[in-house]
Scaffold this active site. Sequence first.
Site, PDB file in Angstrom:
ATOM      1  N   ASP A   1       0.842  -1.200   0.000  1.00  9.65           N
ATOM      2  CA  ASP A   1       0.000   0.000   0.000  1.00  9.65           C
ATOM      3  C   ASP A   1       0.880   1.255   0.000  1.00  9.65           C
ATOM      4  O   ASP A   1       1.771   1.386   0.829  1.00  9.65           O
ATOM      5  CB  ASP A   1      -0.888   0.036   1.254  1.00  9.65           C
ATOM      6  CG  ASP A   1      -1.911  -1.106   1.274  1.00  9.65           C
ATOM      7  OD1 ASP A   1      -1.606  -2.169   0.731  1.00  9.65           O
ATOM      8  OD2 ASP A   1      -2.987  -0.924   1.842  1.00  9.65           O
ATOM      9  N   HIS A   3      -0.960   4.435  -0.747  1.00  8.86           N
ATOM     10  CA  HIS A   3      -1.983   5.354  -0.243  1.00  8.86           C
ATOM     11  C   HIS A   3      -1.631   6.825  -0.444  1.00  8.86           C
ATOM     12  O   HIS A   3      -1.709   7.634   0.483  1.00  8.86           O
ATOM     13  CB  HIS A   3      -2.271   5.082   1.229  1.00  8.86           C
ATOM     14  CG  HIS A   3      -3.253   3.964   1.437  1.00  8.86           C
ATOM     15  ND1 HIS A   3      -4.517   3.965   0.897  1.00  8.86           N
ATOM     16  CD2 HIS A   3      -3.149   2.794   2.117  1.00  8.86           C
ATOM     17  CE1 HIS A   3      -5.154   2.865   1.239  1.00  8.86           C
ATOM     18  NE2 HIS A   3      -4.340   2.125   1.981  1.00  8.86           N
ATOM     19  N   ASP A  30      -3.873  -0.405  -3.690  1.00 15.12           N
ATOM     20  CA  ASP A  30      -4.043   0.747  -2.795  1.00 15.12           C
ATOM     21  C   ASP A  30      -3.011   1.836  -3.081  1.00 15.12           C
ATOM     22  O   ASP A  30      -2.298   2.305  -2.190  1.00 15.12           O
ATOM     23  CB  ASP A  30      -3.986   0.318  -1.330  1.00 15.12           C
ATOM     24  CG  ASP A  30      -5.302  -0.318  -0.868  1.00 15.12           C
ATOM     25  OD1 ASP A  30      -6.144  -0.608  -1.740  1.00 15.12           O
ATOM     26  OD2 ASP A  30      -5.483  -0.512   0.341  1.00 15.12           O
ATOM     27  N   ASP A  33      -6.000   7.240  -2.296  1.00 10.43           N
ATOM     28  CA  ASP A  33      -6.786   7.517  -1.076  1.00 10.43           C
ATOM     29  C   ASP A  33      -5.894   7.800   0.130  1.00 10.43           C
ATOM     30  O   ASP A  33      -4.753   7.332   0.220  1.00 10.43           O
ATOM     31  CB  ASP A  33      -7.745   6.370  -0.735  1.00 10.43           C
ATOM     32  CG  ASP A  33      -9.009   6.396  -1.579  1.00 10.43           C
ATOM     33  OD1 ASP A  33      -9.389   7.497  -2.032  1.00 10.43           O
ATOM     34  OD2 ASP A  33      -9.609   5.333  -1.802  1.00 10.43           O
ATOM     35  N   ARG A  34      -6.449   8.557   1.062  1.00  9.24           N
ATOM     36  CA  ARG A  34      -5.822   8.944   2.334  1.00  9.24           C
ATOM     37  C   ARG A  34      -4.688   9.948   2.151  1.00  9.24           C
ATOM     38  O   ARG A  34      -4.712  11.023   2.722  1.00  9.24           O
ATOM     39  CB  ARG A  34      -5.338   7.718   3.113  1.00  9.24           C
ATOM     40  CG  ARG A  34      -6.457   6.737   3.469  1.00  9.24           C
ATOM     41  CD  ARG A  34      -5.958   5.668   4.432  1.00  9.24           C
ATOM     42  NE  ARG A  34      -6.946   4.656   4.697  1.00  9.24           N
ATOM     43  CZ  ARG A  34      -7.928   4.743   5.579  1.00  9.24           C
ATOM     44  NH1 ARG A  34      -8.054   5.824   6.291  1.00  9.24           N
ATOM     45  NH2 ARG A  34      -8.775   3.755   5.741  1.00  9.24           N
ATOM     46  N   ASN A  62      -8.292  -2.844  -2.852  1.00  9.43           N
ATOM     47  CA  ASN A  62      -9.692  -2.511  -2.552  1.00  9.43           C
ATOM     48  C   ASN A  62      -9.977  -1.018  -2.678  1.00  9.43           C
ATOM     49  O   ASN A  62     -11.130  -0.603  -2.788  1.00  9.43           O
ATOM     50  CB  ASN A  62     -10.051  -2.992  -1.143  1.00  9.43           C
ATOM     51  CG  ASN A  62      -9.224  -2.334  -0.068  1.00  9.43           C
ATOM     52  OD1 ASN A  62      -8.011  -2.468  -0.044  1.00  9.43           O
ATOM     53  ND2 ASN A  62      -9.870  -1.610   0.837  1.00  9.43           N
ATOM     54  N   HIS A  63      -8.915  -0.186  -2.707  1.00  8.87           N
ATOM     55  CA  HIS A  63      -9.126   1.253  -2.865  1.00  8.87           C
ATOM     56  C   HIS A  63      -9.127   1.683  -4.329  1.00  8.87           C
ATOM     57  O   HIS A  63      -9.358   2.866  -4.604  1.00  8.87           O
ATOM     58  CB  HIS A  63      -8.061   2.041  -2.091  1.00  8.87           C
ATOM     59  CG  HIS A  63      -8.395   2.193  -0.639  1.00  8.87           C
ATOM     60  ND1 HIS A  63      -8.953   3.338  -0.102  1.00  8.87           N
ATOM     61  CD2 HIS A  63      -8.276   1.322   0.392  1.00  8.87           C
ATOM     62  CE1 HIS A  63      -9.144   3.179   1.189  1.00  8.87           C
ATOM     63  NE2 HIS A  63      -8.727   1.954   1.521  1.00  8.87           N
ATOM     64  N   HIS A 114      -3.829  -8.545  -3.126  1.00  9.27           N
ATOM     65  CA  HIS A 114      -3.890  -7.389  -2.230  1.00  9.27           C
ATOM     66  C   HIS A 114      -4.385  -7.755  -0.833  1.00  9.27           C
ATOM     67  O   HIS A 114      -3.768  -7.386   0.166  1.00  9.27           O
ATOM     68  CB  HIS A 114      -4.791  -6.305  -2.806  1.00  9.27           C
ATOM     69  CG  HIS A 114      -4.923  -5.133  -1.881  1.00  9.27           C
ATOM     70  ND1 HIS A 114      -3.894  -4.228  -1.685  1.00  9.27           N
ATOM     71  CD2 HIS A 114      -5.924  -4.741  -1.044  1.00  9.27           C
ATOM     72  CE1 HIS A 114      -4.264  -3.324  -0.788  1.00  9.27           C
ATOM     73  NE2 HIS A 114      -5.489  -3.619  -0.384  1.00  9.27           N
ATOM     74  N   ARG A 222     -14.703  -5.283   7.986  1.00  2.13           N
ATOM     75  CA  ARG A 222     -14.523  -4.570   6.727  1.00  2.13           C
ATOM     76  C   ARG A 222     -15.793  -4.539   5.885  1.00  2.13           C
ATOM     77  O   ARG A 222     -15.919  -3.702   4.990  1.00  2.13           O
ATOM     78  CB  ARG A 222     -13.390  -5.198   5.918  1.00  2.13           C
ATOM     79  CG  ARG A 222     -12.005  -5.033   6.542  1.00  2.13           C
ATOM     80  CD  ARG A 222     -10.943  -5.457   5.555  1.00  2.13           C
ATOM     81  NE  ARG A 222      -9.592  -5.456   6.099  1.00  2.13           N
ATOM     82  CZ  ARG A 222      -8.776  -4.406   6.118  1.00  2.13           C
ATOM     83  NH1 ARG A 222      -9.200  -3.247   5.653  1.00  2.13           N
ATOM     84  NH2 ARG A 222      -7.560  -4.491   6.606  1.00  2.13           N
ATOM     85  N   HIS A 249      -2.674  -4.590   2.416  1.00  2.51           N
ATOM     86  CA  HIS A 249      -4.015  -4.369   2.982  1.00  2.51           C
ATOM     87  C   HIS A 249      -4.060  -3.976   4.448  1.00  2.51           C
ATOM     88  O   HIS A 249      -5.028  -3.364   4.894  1.00  2.51           O
ATOM     89  CB  HIS A 249      -4.843  -5.643   2.754  1.00  2.51           C
ATOM     90  CG  HIS A 249      -6.325  -5.467   2.865  1.00  2.51           C
ATOM     91  ND1 HIS A 249      -6.996  -4.377   2.335  1.00  2.51           N
ATOM     92  CD2 HIS A 249      -7.286  -6.264   3.422  1.00  2.51           C
ATOM     93  CE1 HIS A 249      -8.293  -4.516   2.567  1.00  2.51           C
ATOM     94  NE2 HIS A 249      -8.488  -5.647   3.225  1.00  2.51           N
ATOM     95  N   GLU A 437      23.373 -14.235  13.862  1.00  2.00           N
ATOM     96  CA  GLU A 437      23.253 -14.832  12.528  1.00  2.00           C
ATOM     97  C   GLU A 437      24.633 -15.011  11.890  1.00  2.00           C
ATOM     98  O   GLU A 437      24.922 -16.043  11.273  1.00  2.00           O
ATOM     99  CB  GLU A 437      22.366 -13.958  11.640  1.00  2.00           C
ATOM    100  CG  GLU A 437      20.890 -14.005  11.991  1.00  2.00           C
ATOM    101  CD  GLU A 437      20.080 -12.969  11.241  1.00  2.00           C
ATOM    102  OE1 GLU A 437      18.874 -13.208  11.028  1.00  2.00           O
ATOM    103  OE2 GLU A 437      20.641 -11.913  10.876  1.00  2.00           O
ATOM    104  N   ASP A 466      31.167  -4.370  11.439  1.00  2.00           N
ATOM    105  CA  ASP A 466      30.116  -3.438  11.895  1.00  2.00           C
ATOM    106  C   ASP A 466      30.726  -2.042  12.055  1.00  2.00           C
ATOM    107  O   ASP A 466      31.037  -1.594  13.156  1.00  2.00           O
ATOM    108  CB  ASP A 466      29.539  -3.944  13.222  1.00  2.00           C
ATOM    109  CG  ASP A 466      28.467  -3.028  13.773  1.00  2.00           C
ATOM    110  OD1 ASP A 466      27.863  -2.278  12.983  1.00  2.00           O
ATOM    111  OD2 ASP A 466      28.252  -3.043  15.000  1.00  2.00           O
TER     112      ASP A 466
END
Length: 489
Positions: A1, A3, A30, A33-34, A62-63, A114, A222, A249, A437, A466
Amino acid sequence: DLHGQLDDLFLIFYKNGLPSPSKSYVFNGDFVDRGKQSLEILIVLFTFLLIYPKEVHLNRGNHEDHMVNLRYGFAKEVMQKYKAHGKKILKMIQNVFCWLPLATLIDQKVLIIHGGISDTTDLDMLEKIQRNKPQPAQAPSMANRLEFSRWVRQTVQEQIERCRRLVDISESESEELTYSSMVSLTDLDGPCRAHQEEWKQILDILWSDPMPQEGCRVNTVRGGGCYFGPDVTRKILEKYNLQFLIRSHECKHEGYEFCHNRKVLTIFSASNYYEIGSNRGAYVKLGPDLVPHIVQYQANKTAHTLTMTQRISRVEESAFRALREKLFAHTSALISAFKAYDKDDTGRITLSNWATAVESVLHLGLPWRMLRPQLVRSTADGMLEYKSWLDDLAMEQRSPEHIQSSLLEVIYRNRSNLETIFRIIDRDHSGLISFEEFHQTWKLFSSHMNIDLTDDGINDLVRSIDFNKDGNIDFNEFLEAFRLVKQSQ
């Protein structure tokens, strides 16, 4: 997303490079929007889609839906930015949204969608859905989202007010209400039920969320899609012989999250989604081994104060940085090409010959004469001292120590191989190698190679790599370690 957060898109391009024939991207819905720059994001993504149709893939979210856009800001943004032709442009974009694929499959092994899946998800049916085939005179037999949505809107127009009274859709509500949930509250039959199965397939893909519990249940929050459990994921993976799912999403604090025994990966790329500092953004890189490598980031406060020109220049700088890196990786071949124009071995060639020679080596088909001011300092006499230019190029790619440039050239040519090694050591795919690791991998390596290396020796080695002393090794530090080891030898 994304957005509508252009800073995040530019930051991704800045960190990972622009789309190209050697760098494919999948954007998982997405886009709008927003945020305040949804339109700019669409223009950038659609442009890259036109330039690289085989390397840029845009899934629908979905947007990417007219009714959702009316509520969450995109429709208003278009009308404000294009007052005279806003409605026409908005309608055109909505038509494009309906054409967007609902899923992307990588190497027949990784499914990118999505939202999610359900216990009835059928990828074969999804592939056959005719996403945009206008049939205005045959509404009852429509099999595509666009015309079906139009028919539904006409059918239930008089019932929308009743739906609004039944459902609280205040702006303060954090959860989303879709037009599909309004439809579910009405008593539709006939044509609506005739396409219920295809409609449900689309809703499940665009709106569903994973849950830790087994099974599949309606996503009442939703208003569309479902909640699916680990057993649903396992059955879909087995049915289609898939390795794992990638979806978006949901905003995640770290920008990503694994669930369902690491078979479902959520990627959310809009950083600072709720407010500055609320969450990190992330993207995932997949190499030939399809092992997910997560890269996290967070657009800082400075980015929000930059002008559009400044933001674009950042993306341009990312492209030029990649270009300079490619030039450096072919230093030896470039010297040979330059010398073909420098018969007297003066170390100087014309800028025109420079452009011709560079293209003869890289074969990129770029307008080198136009790009030259960004790559070569201007000279009064129109001549280039190519040896000093290559020295300057090398300085960008390494630390100031005098390291044999042919060795560095080999390292940069094999950068992708080193990145693969980095991802193998980075077992949790965080984008950083922890001391633990590194220690585990190096113990295995030293045992396999019959190298007698003590724990203290490994600890000294990891601390020397490092450089910024933050307790982790990032990829740049990893590359630098290879250079320094070679230099000491």
